[in-house]
Design an enzyme around this catalytic site. Structure first.
Site, PDB file in Angstrom:
ATOM      1  N   CYS A   9      31.779  37.951  39.135  1.00 49.36           N
ATOM      2  CA  CYS A   9      32.956  38.462  40.524  1.00 49.36           C
ATOM      3  C   CYS A   9      32.108  39.346  41.071  1.00 49.36           C
ATOM      4  CB  CYS A   9      33.602  37.514  40.751  1.00 49.36           C
ATOM      5  SG  CYS A   9      35.018  39.063  39.342  1.00 49.36           S
ATOM      6  N   ARG A  15      39.091  38.483  39.057  1.00 51.54           N
ATOM      7  CA  ARG A  15      38.688  37.127  39.057  1.00 51.54           C
ATOM      8  C   ARG A  15      37.915  36.772  37.518  1.00 51.54           C
ATOM      9  NH1 ARG A  15      36.497  36.124  44.710  1.00 51.54           N
ATOM     10  NH2 ARG A  15      35.732  38.573  44.786  1.00 51.54           N
ATOM     11  N   ASP A 117      39.627  36.921  46.735  1.00 50.65           N
ATOM     12  CA  ASP A 117      39.349  38.136  45.802  1.00 50.65           C
ATOM     13  C   ASP A 117      41.006  38.819  46.348  1.00 50.65           C
ATOM     14  OD1 ASP A 117      39.195  40.541  44.571  1.00 50.65           O
ATOM     15  OD2 ASP A 117      37.237  40.666  44.858  1.00 50.65           O
TER      16      ASP A 117
END
Length: 144
Positions: A9, A15, A117
């Site tokens: 990410c 994440r 996000d």
């Protein structure tokens, strides 16, 4: 045969550590290596407290996680590289064109959507990201 996965990410504190913990748990007992990194990692930082809270609610933890920056060696060692967003996939393919055949969007087998996000947002956004990661992992686990 796929025996390792790298999950990517941006900051490597929300994440990708959640996905790493989930995949590691789901493949426990198998000879399978799981790691994560960030395109613009907050190097040395732990997992975001809200991400850890969501993991804990599901009986998981990434308290020992330390954010790291993506490097060519990490890509080379992984059998597959899973990204949270299409732009992450494009950035990795630009960074490592020779690896483009093993770089995929995590939700490839679902709807091909990005996983937003949750950084800097409220708990419900972290829960939403976790749920999207969890459903996508089901598809990848059946293929590894």
């Amino acid at each position: 045969m796929i025996q390792s996965a790298l999950i990517v990410c941006v900051g490597n504190i929300c994440r990708s550590p959640m996905a790493e913990a989930l995949l590691r748990h789901r493949l426990a007992g198998r000879d399978f290596a799981v790691g994560s990194a960030g395109l613009a990692a907050l190097r040395g930082n732990p997992i975001d407290p809200l991400a850890e809270q969501v993991l804990a609610a599901h009986g998981l933890s990434a308290k020992a996680h330390i954010a790291r920056q993506i490097e060519q060696a990490l890509i080379d060692r992984a059998d597959i590289v899973l990204t949270m967003e299409k732009r992450h996939m494009a950035a990795l393919r630009a960074l490592s064109p020779q690896s483009s055949g093993k770089i995929f969007l995590l939700r490839r087998w679902r709807d091909g959507a990005d996983i937003p996000d949750p950084y800097g947002r409220k708990l419900d956004e972290f829960e939403r990201a976790y749920d999207m990661i969890h459903s996508a992992m089901d598809d990848w686990i059946s293929r590894v």
